[in-house]
Structures are given as C-alpha cells and as structure tokens.
Design a protein around this motif. Structure first.
Motif, PDB file in Angstrom:
ATOM      1  N   PHE A   5      -4.238  -3.151 -15.099  1.00 20.31           N
ATOM      2  CA  PHE A   5      -3.787  -1.790 -14.811  1.00 20.31           C
ATOM      3  C   PHE A   5      -2.422  -1.567 -15.451  1.00 20.31           C
ATOM      4  CE2 PHE A   5      -6.967  -2.830 -11.765  1.00 20.31           C
ATOM      5  CZ  PHE A   5      -7.643  -1.640 -11.529  1.00 20.31           C
ATOM      6  N   PRO A   6      -2.050  -0.284 -15.674  1.00 18.67           N
ATOM      7  CA  PRO A   6      -0.833   0.016 -16.456  1.00 18.67           C
ATOM      8  C   PRO A   6       0.484  -0.394 -15.790  1.00 18.67           C
ATOM      9  CG  PRO A   6      -2.263   1.945 -16.285  1.00 18.67           C
ATOM     10  CD  PRO A   6      -2.781   0.944 -15.318  1.00 18.67           C
ATOM     11  N   LEU A   7       1.429  -0.653 -16.691  1.00 20.55           N
ATOM     12  CA  LEU A   7       2.792  -0.996 -16.290  1.00 20.55           C
ATOM     13  C   LEU A   7       3.507   0.207 -15.678  1.00 20.55           C
ATOM     14  CD1 LEU A   7       5.360  -2.910 -16.583  1.00 20.55           C
ATOM     15  CD2 LEU A   7       5.630  -1.900 -18.843  1.00 20.55           C
ATOM     16  N   PHE A   8       3.190   1.405 -16.223  1.00 15.37           N
ATOM     17  CA  PHE A   8       3.865   2.624 -15.763  1.00 15.37           C
ATOM     18  C   PHE A   8       3.056   3.314 -14.668  1.00 15.37           C
ATOM     19  CE2 PHE A   8       5.384   2.621 -20.333  1.00 15.37           C
ATOM     20  CZ  PHE A   8       6.645   2.138 -20.010  1.00 15.37           C
ATOM     21  N   ILE A   9       3.740   3.645 -13.596  1.00 17.40           N
ATOM     22  CA  ILE A   9       3.077   4.288 -12.466  1.00 17.40           C
ATOM     23  C   ILE A   9       3.798   5.599 -12.150  1.00 17.40           C
ATOM     24  CG2 ILE A   9       2.528   4.039 -10.010  1.00 17.40           C
ATOM     25  CD1 ILE A   9       2.479   1.036 -10.382  1.00 17.40           C
ATOM     26  N   PRO A  10       3.038   6.693 -11.961  1.00 22.89           N
ATOM     27  CA  PRO A  10       3.698   7.962 -11.603  1.00 22.89           C
ATOM     28  C   PRO A  10       4.490   7.766 -10.311  1.00 22.89           C
ATOM     29  CG  PRO A  10       1.361   8.307 -12.081  1.00 22.89           C
ATOM     30  CD  PRO A  10       1.571   6.827 -12.029  1.00 22.89           C
ATOM     31  N   GLU A  11       5.690   8.274 -10.291  1.00 23.38           N
ATOM     32  CA  GLU A  11       6.545   8.109  -9.125  1.00 23.38           C
ATOM     33  C   GLU A  11       5.863   8.666  -7.860  1.00 23.38           C
ATOM     34  OE1 GLU A  11      10.289  10.306  -8.973  1.00 23.38           O
ATOM     35  OE2 GLU A  11      11.304   8.414  -8.504  1.00 23.38           O
ATOM     36  N   SER A  12       5.089   9.717  -8.055  1.00 25.72           N
ATOM     37  CA  SER A  12       4.433  10.365  -6.915  1.00 25.72           C
ATOM     38  C   SER A  12       3.457   9.412  -6.213  1.00 25.72           C
ATOM     39  CB  SER A  12       3.701  11.614  -7.371  1.00 25.72           C
ATOM     40  OG  SER A  12       2.729  11.276  -8.348  1.00 25.72           O
ATOM     41  N   TYR A  13       2.872   8.472  -6.962  1.00 25.41           N
ATOM     42  CA  TYR A  13       1.929   7.532  -6.342  1.00 25.41           C
ATOM     43  C   TYR A  13       2.629   6.715  -5.256  1.00 25.41           C
ATOM     44  CZ  TYR A  13      -1.911   8.061  -9.709  1.00 25.41           C
ATOM     45  OH  TYR A  13      -2.942   8.521 -10.467  1.00 25.41           O
ATOM     46  N   LEU A  14       3.821   6.231  -5.595  1.00 28.17           N
ATOM     47  CA  LEU A  14       4.552   5.385  -4.654  1.00 28.17           C
ATOM     48  C   LEU A  14       4.813   6.141  -3.359  1.00 28.17           C
ATOM     49  CD1 LEU A  14       5.865   2.476  -5.299  1.00 28.17           C
ATOM     50  CD2 LEU A  14       5.052   3.732  -7.284  1.00 28.17           C
ATOM     51  N   LYS A  15       5.050   7.443  -3.516  1.00 24.46           N
ATOM     52  CA  LYS A  15       5.465   8.239  -2.362  1.00 24.46           C
ATOM     53  C   LYS A  15       4.322   8.540  -1.393  1.00 24.46           C
ATOM     54  CE  LYS A  15       9.465  10.323  -4.558  1.00 24.46           C
ATOM     55  NZ  LYS A  15       9.958  11.431  -5.388  1.00 24.46           N
ATOM     56  N   ARG A  16       3.106   8.238  -1.821  1.00 21.76           N
ATOM     57  CA  ARG A  16       1.977   8.600  -0.963  1.00 21.76           C
ATOM     58  C   ARG A  16       1.867   7.722   0.283  1.00 21.76           C
ATOM     59  NH1 ARG A  16      -3.196   9.740  -4.451  1.00 21.76           N
ATOM     60  NH2 ARG A  16      -2.185  10.501  -6.347  1.00 21.76           N
ATOM     61  N   GLU A  17       2.411   6.521   0.216  1.00 18.29           N
ATOM     62  CA  GLU A  17       2.352   5.665   1.402  1.00 18.29           C
ATOM     63  C   GLU A  17       3.799   5.520   1.880  1.00 18.29           C
ATOM     64  OE1 GLU A  17       1.209   3.267   4.502  1.00 18.29           O
ATOM     65  OE2 GLU A  17       2.858   2.806   3.145  1.00 18.29           O
ATOM     66  N   ALA A  18       4.095   6.104   3.017  1.00 20.79           N
ATOM     67  CA  ALA A  18       5.480   6.239   3.466  1.00 20.79           C
ATOM     68  C   ALA A  18       6.258   4.924   3.539  1.00 20.79           C
ATOM     69  CB  ALA A  18       5.512   6.938   4.818  1.00 20.79           C
ATOM     70  N   GLU A  19       5.691   3.924   4.200  1.00 14.33           N
ATOM     71  CA  GLU A  19       6.400   2.647   4.338  1.00 14.33           C
ATOM     72  C   GLU A  19       6.573   1.954   2.997  1.00 14.33           C
ATOM     73  OE1 GLU A  19       5.190  -0.257   7.196  1.00 14.33           O
ATOM     74  OE2 GLU A  19       4.719   1.286   8.692  1.00 14.33           O
ATOM     75  N   HIS A  20       5.542   2.121   2.161  1.00 13.05           N
ATOM     76  CA  HIS A  20       5.545   1.470   0.853  1.00 13.05           C
ATOM     77  C   HIS A  20       6.730   1.935   0.003  1.00 13.05           C
ATOM     78  CE1 HIS A  20       3.510  -0.946  -2.128  1.00 13.05           C
ATOM     79  NE2 HIS A  20       3.518   0.030  -3.006  1.00 13.05           N
ATOM     80  N   VAL A  21       6.916   3.256  -0.116  1.00 16.27           N
ATOM     81  CA  VAL A  21       8.073   3.772  -0.886  1.00 16.27           C
ATOM     82  C   VAL A  21       9.364   3.305  -0.275  1.00 16.27           C
ATOM     83  CG1 VAL A  21       8.576   5.863  -2.175  1.00 16.27           C
ATOM     84  CG2 VAL A  21       7.289   6.011   0.014  1.00 16.27           C
ATOM     85  N   GLU A  22       9.448   3.440   1.022  1.00 15.60           N
ATOM     86  CA  GLU A  22      10.687   3.101   1.697  1.00 15.60           C
ATOM     87  C   GLU A  22      11.073   1.654   1.412  1.00 15.60           C
ATOM     88  OE1 GLU A  22      12.494   2.870   6.168  1.00 15.60           O
ATOM     89  OE2 GLU A  22      10.589   3.938   5.917  1.00 15.60           O
ATOM     90  N   GLY A  23      10.067   0.784   1.438  1.00 19.66           N
ATOM     91  CA  GLY A  23      10.321  -0.632   1.185  1.00 19.66           C
ATOM     92  C   GLY A  23      10.747  -0.919  -0.239  1.00 19.66           C
ATOM     93  N   PHE A  24      10.176  -0.173  -1.172  1.00 21.75           N
ATOM     94  CA  PHE A  24      10.423  -0.508  -2.571  1.00 21.75           C
ATOM     95  C   PHE A  24      11.482   0.329  -3.284  1.00 21.75           C
ATOM     96  CE2 PHE A  24       6.435  -2.924  -2.318  1.00 21.75           C
ATOM     97  CZ  PHE A  24       6.863  -4.079  -2.943  1.00 21.75           C
ATOM     98  N   SER A  25      11.781   1.523  -2.763  1.00 22.86           N
ATOM     99  CA  SER A  25      12.675   2.385  -3.539  1.00 22.86           C
ATOM    100  C   SER A  25      14.015   1.754  -3.931  1.00 22.86           C
ATOM    101  CB  SER A  25      12.876   3.720  -2.832  1.00 22.86           C
ATOM    102  OG  SER A  25      13.248   3.532  -1.504  1.00 22.86           O
ATOM    103  N   PRO A  26      14.622   0.872  -3.096  1.00 23.71           N
ATOM    104  CA  PRO A  26      15.909   0.312  -3.534  1.00 23.71           C
ATOM    105  C   PRO A  26      15.804  -0.558  -4.773  1.00 23.71           C
ATOM    106  CG  PRO A  26      15.488  -0.161  -1.205  1.00 23.71           C
ATOM    107  CD  PRO A  26      14.227   0.360  -1.780  1.00 23.71           C
TER     108      PRO A  26
END
Length: 469
Positions: free
Chosen positions: A66-87
RNA sequence: CGGGGUGUAGCGCAGCUUGGUAGCGCACUCGCUUUGGGAGCGAGGGGCCGUCGGUUCGAAUCCGGCCACCCCGACCA
C-alpha cells in the motif's frame, strides 16, 4: 587485549553505540533520527525477514503493498488513532512546486489506507477472513532517536486482517503472537520473550486490545520486540468495512494489526552482545562460520582453508573464507568478534603441520583443537549447541534479574536493576501513573498460568514493571 | 518550549584565558619490516576553525547577531 568497546558495566548506552559503529552495523543519517543500515546489519535483517515472511505465509496471510502517502483526512477518521499519532506525523504540504489541496501524511502505520481498501474488497462473509501483510518503511517523527530502537524512519512488516467475528479476530491475533512472533524470537533470535497484554494506558491508538512480546536486555531494561492488536470494529466503522452475513444481515468486520520491525536488530544486540561485540545466534547468522587463514607460507594454508570452506558449505553451513593475510591476525580476530560470527575456524601453519585446525566459539570464546577430518562435524555440532546456549543464557539472566514482589514500592525499587513481577491489583491505574513518573512502565499483564488475559480488569493478574527502551 | 552545553580534518579532541595565519590521536595513501589476538618505523594527503558582522596592522582566539547540534523535563515497532 586492547579495549575495543566501552565495557557494558561502565556505560551501557555508550557500549551500544560503540558496537554499532565498530561492527559497521549502521550510521546516523543526515536527517536527525534517520539511520543508514549497513550491509552487515542488513544481511541479518534479510534473514529475519525471510524467516518471518515464511511464518506469516504459513499463518495464511498474503503480501501486498500500500502507498507511502496517506490523505491526512484518513487519519482523522478514527479519533483515538489521530490523537495517538499526530505528534509524530511527517506531513507533506507541497508537491510539484505547488501547495497541496489536502496535506498528505507519510504513513506512520497503515491501518487507515488498508481499511479503505478492505472496505472495497469485502462484500460478503465469503470474503473473510482477509489476511494481508506488507513489508514497508514507516515514519514517526521521534524526539529521542536511538539507532534501531527508535528512529524516525524504520523498516517493518505490518499485518492487517479482517474477520467476520470478534472471536475469529482474537484467535488470529493470538495465533500470530504465539506461532509467528514468539517462535521467530525464540527459535531464530534465541531471545526469550514474555507474552502479555498491554494496559489500557499503553494500548495502541485505536485498538481494543494490544498484546506485546517483551524481552530483557543486557542491562535489565525491557524492550518491546513486537505487538499485535485487536482493533475491534473501530476501523471497520471508520472505513465502512462491512459485509453481508450468511443470514443476510449487514455486519461490520473485526480487524487486527500486528508488527515487528528493525527494532529487533537493537534487541538482538542488547540481548546477546558482550564486551567484545555482537553474538549472532547461529540460526540467524548470515555467515555462521568464518574460516581464517592465520598466515600464509607457501600457499598450502589457504588451499587447505579453501577445502575446509567447501566441505562446510557442502554440509549446509553458511561459511566465508578470511584469507586477508596482509591484515594482522589480531585485527581480523577482533573484527570477527565485533561482528559476532558464531564460529571461527583458525587454519595456520603450526596446527596444520599436525593435521589440525582450531575451532573458536563466539558464544564463550573457547578454543578447541580439532583434527581436520572431524572439523565439519564439530562445527555443525557447535552451531547447534550455541544456538541453545545463547537462549539459555538470556533466559537465565532474565530469571536472575526478575524479582517477585507484592507492593508498588518494592516494584519500583526492583525496576532499578531489572524486572519486577507484582500483582496488578497492587499497582492499578493510579500506581501505573505513579510508576510512569519514575520512568518505570507496566510492560505487560498476564494470568497466573502465563496466558494472556481478555482485559486488564480480570482478577489475579500479574504485572511486569520495568524501565524500558 | 524551560534549563545546561558544544560547533576546529572522516571520527574523537587540544589550541581560545594571555590575538601573530592550526595541531594531536585514530582512520586514509605509499614504502620497508611484520603477521598464532586491534603490528612497528619512515614518508605523505586532507581543515577558507558553524555562519554573518564588529574591534585590530593582524582573529580559531576578543565583542555582537544568527544558525545548527547535543544533554535533562511531555512518546513508541
């Protein structure tokens, strides 16, 4: 002998860095937190990959990419997931000289993109389970990088699966944990690991359950060697991974993910390495035996060494010839120890005159004179014995540095030098927070019989508390 | 972002206090002697001293700005 590395007892982190540099394993990359994996270390990684890949396929998963580049919006779809990774996200804002309409993140892990495609590919219960794995690099911007252990970019395998039921997802996660990861670490890396459940606090962002394999390093600290996650229906709901059941109802799938990385190289170094360098378990070693021409006289020594190399290769030993006789013997011996070749066979004029060679085992440094005729048998026997010896030694060290205690205070004390086994009820969520302030973490939880609990709220669980990398 | 520190050869460092145009160890190249546990001797190559400006006849050294990196307090395969 001249001191090559800072002794472990003097300064363990320094020893680790010295070793990586002197054994030519890796260099720091030009961007902070990145690393260059040199051929010596990469060859080990390739053998780890080959073994792991075989086991993963045996467990039924197939490789994809699967691709190296991921739309930022994808990460945001799972609340805990973004929160954990955004830093720790690296975000690309420009491409082709223009600002992008939507920023693109460099994958820190691939649950989101893979979830998107699982949703496209799964329509029916007949499409499940969907068992995927990919070998890739990922990027997590790290504040405290350490070569192999924590780098901003690293290599790994990430498995992603979707199942019809929660029980199927759980079974598969644990199957990977036990049959792929634990056996890989035990049988190939010769590293004993404790399997357990992460506390809710330590759980992967977006998971419902996170399982871990913890190993003890030479200084008594813990290292997480790999993890597996049950993701529940969190990602299935966020990405609409739904299917029609046999009964005709619309259901969400249950997904899992699991990974091991180049961090295992760091674990290997810190678990088995000694003051003279690396010690690579024979089953893992790209080169198991190094045949050293001690010195040359009339060409007969090298020729005898070559014959031995051929005989060893014919017996299935991964063997290499060191005939660099213009380099002093001592330097070559030290270099072989740094790089951790399990076995060295010294072929020199003195011994050869009597029909002998010398077998040197990296495990304990022992030297054994052998008749030429018995060399091949002795090498294969030593390879097998030392694979086990490394495991036994690591296990014995772990036992020796693990203390059974009954209170949090005692556990924090014990974590100063090794691991503490303590009733989870004596720690609890508050105790865990307190321990964290003292740089001690709850590594994992398990039941009295060693099995993995279904939640951290089960009664009578044991916790391992330790400092960690 | 708060506190401490460092920028001089590929790496590790000295030189700076007391300005005079750069040195040591390792590594590298060549030669000879060596080679059974990081060999010895000799000869070489390589640095506009982080950067910009100031003081001065003259700055690695003194002064100021900027930049970078490292260590200690909020994370993870």
């Amino acid at each position: 002998m001249a001191r090559v590395l800072t002794p472990r007892a003097e300064d363990f982190p320094r020893w680790y860095q010295d070793l990586i540099s002197k054994a030519e394993l890796a260099d720091n990359g030009p961007v902070r937190g990145t690393m260059v994996i040199r051929p010596t270390a990469y060859a080990i990684w390739e053998r780890m990959q080959a073994d792991m890949d075989t086991r993963i396929k045996a467990a039924g998963a197939e490789n994809a990419y699967f691709p190296l580049f991921i739309p930022e919006s994808y990460l945001k779809r799972e609340a805990e997931h973004v929160e954990g990774f955004s830093p720790e996200l690296a975000v690309v804002t420009h491409g082709g000289g223009k600002q992008l309409a939507e920023p693109v993140v460099v994958r820190p892990t691939s649950e989101t993109v893979i979830g998107e495609f699982m949703a496209k590919w799964v329509d029916s219960y007949r499409d499940l389970p969907l068992l995927l794995n990919q070998w890739a690099n990922v990027v997590r911007w790290e504040m405290r990088p350490r070569v192999f252990l924590r780098t901003s970019e690293f290599l790994w395998q990430e498995g992603h699966t979707a199942h019809a039921t929660e029980a199927d997802a759980k079974d598969y996660t644990l199957k990977i944990h036990h049959e792929v990861y634990e056996r890989h670490m035990r049988d190939l890396l010769a590293i004993p690991v404790v399997l357990g459940r992460k506390t809710n606090r330590e759980r992967f962002a977006g998971a419902t359950s996170t399982y871990t394999l913890e190993a003890m390093m030479g200084d008594g600290k813990a290292l997480q060697m790999g993890t597996s996650h049950e993701l529940g229906q969190n990602f299935a709901k966020a990405f609409d991974i739904g299917y029609s059941s046999q009964a005709g109802t619309r259901e969400y799938a249950w997904t899992t993910s699991w990974g091991t990385s180049t961090r295992m190289l760091g674990g290997l170094i810190m678990c088995h390495g000694d003051d003279n360098g690396m010690r690579i378990p024979p089953a893992l070693a790209p080169v198991q035996a190094l045949v050293t021409v001690v010195k040359e006289t009339d060409g007969s020594i090298t020729s005898a060494a070559r014959t031995l190399v051929e005989d060893l290769a014919a017996a299935g030993v991964r063997v290499k010839l060191d005939d660099r006789v213009d380099t002093p013997f001592g330097r070559r011996a030290v270099d072989a120890e740094l790089k951790g070749y399990p076995i060295r066979v010294e072929v020199g004029p003195r011994d050869l005159a009597e029909g002998r060679v010398v077998l040197v085992r990296r495990f304990d440094g022992s030297k054994t004179p052998l008749q030429l005729g018995e060399a091949v048998g002795a090498v294969t026997a030593a390879l097998e014995a030392d694979q086990k010896a490394l495991y036994d030694e690591a296990l014995a060290r772990r036992e020796a540095h693990t203390v059974e205690v009954s209170t949090l205070d005692e556990a924090l004390e014990a974590a100063g030098t090794g691991w503490a086994r303590v009733p989870w009820s004596a720690v609890g969520v508050d105790g865990e927070a307190l321990a964290n302030e003292r740089a001690v973490t709850v590594r994992c939880l398990f039941r009295a019989d060693g099995s993995i609990p279904a939640s951290q709220d089960e009664p009578d669980l044991t916790a391992i508390l330790a400092r960690s990398y």
